[in-house]
Structures are given as C-alpha cells and as structure tokens.
Scaffold this motif. Sequence first.
Motif, PDB file in Angstrom:
ATOM      1  N   SER A 177       0.809  -1.225   0.000  1.00  0.00           N
ATOM      2  CA  SER A 177       0.000   0.000   0.000  1.00  0.00           C
ATOM      3  C   SER A 177       0.838   1.270   0.000  1.00  0.00           C
ATOM      4  O   SER A 177       0.475   2.263  -0.656  1.00  0.00           O
ATOM      5  N   LEU A 178       1.957   1.273   0.712  1.00  0.00           N
ATOM      6  CA  LEU A 178       2.794   2.468   0.770  1.00  0.00           C
ATOM      7  C   LEU A 178       3.422   2.768  -0.592  1.00  0.00           C
ATOM      8  O   LEU A 178       3.358   3.909  -1.085  1.00  0.00           O
ATOM      9  N   TYR A 235      -1.728  -9.539   2.141  1.00  0.00           N
ATOM     10  CA  TYR A 235      -0.621 -10.406   2.535  1.00  0.00           C
ATOM     11  C   TYR A 235       0.702  -9.635   2.551  1.00  0.00           C
ATOM     12  O   TYR A 235       1.461  -9.688   3.529  1.00  0.00           O
ATOM     13  N   VAL A 236       0.998  -8.906   1.464  1.00  0.00           N
ATOM     14  CA  VAL A 236       2.271  -8.184   1.388  1.00  0.00           C
ATOM     15  C   VAL A 236       2.348  -7.106   2.469  1.00  0.00           C
ATOM     16  O   VAL A 236       3.390  -6.937   3.114  1.00  0.00           O
ATOM     17  N   ASP A 237       1.261  -6.381   2.688  1.00  0.00           N
ATOM     18  CA  ASP A 237       1.259  -5.363   3.746  1.00  0.00           C
ATOM     19  C   ASP A 237       1.589  -5.975   5.104  1.00  0.00           C
ATOM     20  O   ASP A 237       2.331  -5.385   5.905  1.00  0.00           O
ATOM     21  N   SER A 238       1.037  -7.152   5.367  1.00  0.00           N
ATOM     22  CA  SER A 238       1.285  -7.785   6.665  1.00  0.00           C
ATOM     23  C   SER A 238       2.753  -8.172   6.825  1.00  0.00           C
ATOM     24  O   SER A 238       3.307  -8.081   7.930  1.00  0.00           O
ATOM     25  N   ARG A 253      -4.163   0.852   7.927  1.00  0.00           N
ATOM     26  CA  ARG A 253      -5.453   1.278   7.382  1.00  0.00           C
ATOM     27  C   ARG A 253      -5.349   2.647   6.732  1.00  0.00           C
ATOM     28  O   ARG A 253      -5.925   2.883   5.658  1.00  0.00           O
ATOM     29  N   HIS A 254      -4.595   3.558   7.347  1.00  0.00           N
ATOM     30  CA  HIS A 254      -4.427   4.898   6.782  1.00  0.00           C
ATOM     31  C   HIS A 254      -3.680   4.851   5.446  1.00  0.00           C
ATOM     32  O   HIS A 254      -4.027   5.587   4.513  1.00  0.00           O
ATOM     33  N   LEU A 255      -2.669   4.001   5.367  1.00  0.00           N
ATOM     34  CA  LEU A 255      -1.904   3.893   4.119  1.00  0.00           C
ATOM     35  C   LEU A 255      -2.767   3.303   3.001  1.00  0.00           C
ATOM     36  O   LEU A 255      -2.732   3.778   1.861  1.00  0.00           O
ATOM     37  N   ARG A 256      -3.549   2.284   3.334  1.00  0.00           N
ATOM     38  CA  ARG A 256      -4.416   1.683   2.326  1.00  0.00           C
ATOM     39  C   ARG A 256      -5.446   2.707   1.839  1.00  0.00           C
ATOM     40  O   ARG A 256      -5.712   2.822   0.641  1.00  0.00           O
ATOM     41  N   ARG A 257      -6.015   3.445   2.780  1.00  0.00           N
ATOM     42  CA  ARG A 257      -7.017   4.444   2.417  1.00  0.00           C
ATOM     43  C   ARG A 257      -6.403   5.560   1.581  1.00  0.00           C
ATOM     44  O   ARG A 257      -7.036   6.045   0.628  1.00  0.00           O
ATOM     45  N   ALA A 258      -5.182   5.955   1.921  1.00  0.00           N
ATOM     46  CA  ALA A 258      -4.503   7.002   1.144  1.00  0.00           C
ATOM     47  C   ALA A 258      -4.321   6.546  -0.299  1.00  0.00           C
ATOM     48  O   ALA A 258      -4.585   7.306  -1.251  1.00  0.00           O
ATOM     49  N   TRP A 259      -3.890   5.296  -0.483  1.00  0.00           N
ATOM     50  CA  TRP A 259      -3.721   4.788  -1.848  1.00  0.00           C
ATOM     51  C   TRP A 259      -5.056   4.761  -2.591  1.00  0.00           C
ATOM     52  O   TRP A 259      -5.151   5.210  -3.737  1.00  0.00           O
ATOM     53  N   GLU A 260      -6.083   4.256  -1.954  1.00  0.00           N
ATOM     54  CA  GLU A 260      -7.390   4.150  -2.608  1.00  0.00           C
ATOM     55  C   GLU A 260      -7.930   5.524  -2.998  1.00  0.00           C
ATOM     56  O   GLU A 260      -8.471   5.699  -4.101  1.00  0.00           O
ATOM     57  N   GLN A 261      -7.769   6.496  -2.127  1.00  0.00           N
ATOM     58  CA  GLN A 261      -8.276   7.840  -2.429  1.00  0.00           C
ATOM     59  C   GLN A 261      -7.501   8.480  -3.578  1.00  0.00           C
ATOM     60  O   GLN A 261      -8.101   9.086  -4.480  1.00  0.00           O
TER      61      GLN A 261
END
Length: 270
Positions: A177-178, A235-238, A253-261
């Motif tokens: 995600s990052l 899986y990779v994020d974990s 969660r913040h990183l995933r949301r940042a990517w999605e937005q």
Amino acid sequence: FAALDVAARAPGLISLGTLAAVDVGIVTGRNSFFVLTEAQRSQLDVERLTKPIIGRTAALKTTRFTPEDFAQYSLLYPAFLLNLTGVTAGQFSPPLQEYLHSGETQQINLGYKCRIRRRWYDVPSIYTPDAFLFRQIHRYPLLVVNQAEATSTDTIHRVRLRPGVDAHRLAAAFFNSLTLAWAEVCGRSYGGGVLELEPREAEELPIPYHSELAIDADKVTSLLSQGQPYEALNYVDSVVLRDHLGFDAITLRHLRRAWEQLRDRRIERK
C-alpha cells in the motif's frame, strides 16, 4: 495523507533506484515495421535476427512474465524485434532486403529516430532486462520479473537489478500500500485516468525491501494471477509493512485508504 508522509520516512525503506536502474523501453522508430509477427519472421528468414519483445502493459498481469506468457502474447500481437545490429548487409536474405527496401519506400528511414542512426534499420539499446515496470498505469503499478528473456518497447520500462538483489523478493515486496500510494504521488496523471511514471520518478519509489525478507513470492504471484489483488495486498502489507517495518494496524489502514483515495481521484478525473 499525513500517515503517508510519515511512513515514507520510516527506517527500513529503500528507494527503488538504490536497488535497480529503471530505463525506458526500446524506441524502434516505427514499431509496426520493426516488430514482426511469427509469420513475418519466417517469411523474411530472420528467426536468428529477432528478439522477443512485448509492447502492451496488458501482457503483464502478475509479478512474473514467463515463456508461456510470451507464447500466448505472440499468438495475439507482433512480438519479435528485428535486430540487425552487427549484421553485415551481405548476410541479409533476399526477402529481408526487399523488406528494408519497402521501408525506404514508406520513408521510414526519414523519420527522426531512424535518420540519426548510422544505418537507419539498426535499432539501438537492445538488451534483456531483469524485470519490467509499468510506465502507464490504470489500476496499480507492477514490477514484473522477466523470465521470458524478452525485452520491451517504450510503452514499458526495463529494470536492471543491482548485484545481490533478489528479483522475486523485490517484485513481491513492491506490491504494498505504501509503494502504490507513493506512485500516485510521484507520477503524473493524464486524461482518462492514466498515471504515468517516468524512470526517474520510478526510482524514487520507497520499497520495504531486505535481502532476507521472509515473503512468499509464489503466493503473491498466484493471488494476482487469480485476479485477487486485494488479497495479495493484504498479505504483502502484513509481511513488509507490519512485520518488517513495524507499522501498527491503524497506520496500515491509513496507508491503504490514502492509496485508494489517490487512485480513485485519478481514475475519476477526466
């Protein structure tokens, strides 16, 4: 997006440019002339004078591009680059001589990229990269290990790894995600929701890579090939963000949301 800025400075991240050199794909001067079908390759008697090449990002669906993938690709698209560098004209078959003459009749030799060459039909910078990287991105970027001994046109970047870098481990670690969010920040958005990454921008991407990173690259490849990108991302994020970098669940969660937005904003932009 504050979490993204903080996370990108975390110890344990390394720029892609430290791990690999990213270069543009091959600029032929006229792909429709220099990239041949299997039938053309046979007709011109140039099997030994061609190099497997891909020119469509859609060919790269997961973190590996295999000989089987190339075989399927070559059934659908021209996939063999005419490579005459170092071959004397006296070695050209009669059909090849006629083909080159037809190129001159079409004035392909007068195009800028061709006319600046010593011999207009010698395509430069032909080499086999260790991996491919998307140049133009719709859903998400991918780093793809090149197992097919192919090269690429300039629609796809070529990646050469630094000594000691594990290609499969890097390709798997890249899909997090990052890094995906940072690609949205580094790249340039064009009409139709397309994100474009130039080599210098790609080399700035932060990667949570380590030579002994305990990541199952086969699992990442399999999930992506099955059309399960979110499962692969989870899986990779974990592995790389939580276990390797030590990010907590809230940060993830913040990183995933940042990517999605960032991705959604780009795709929705006209």
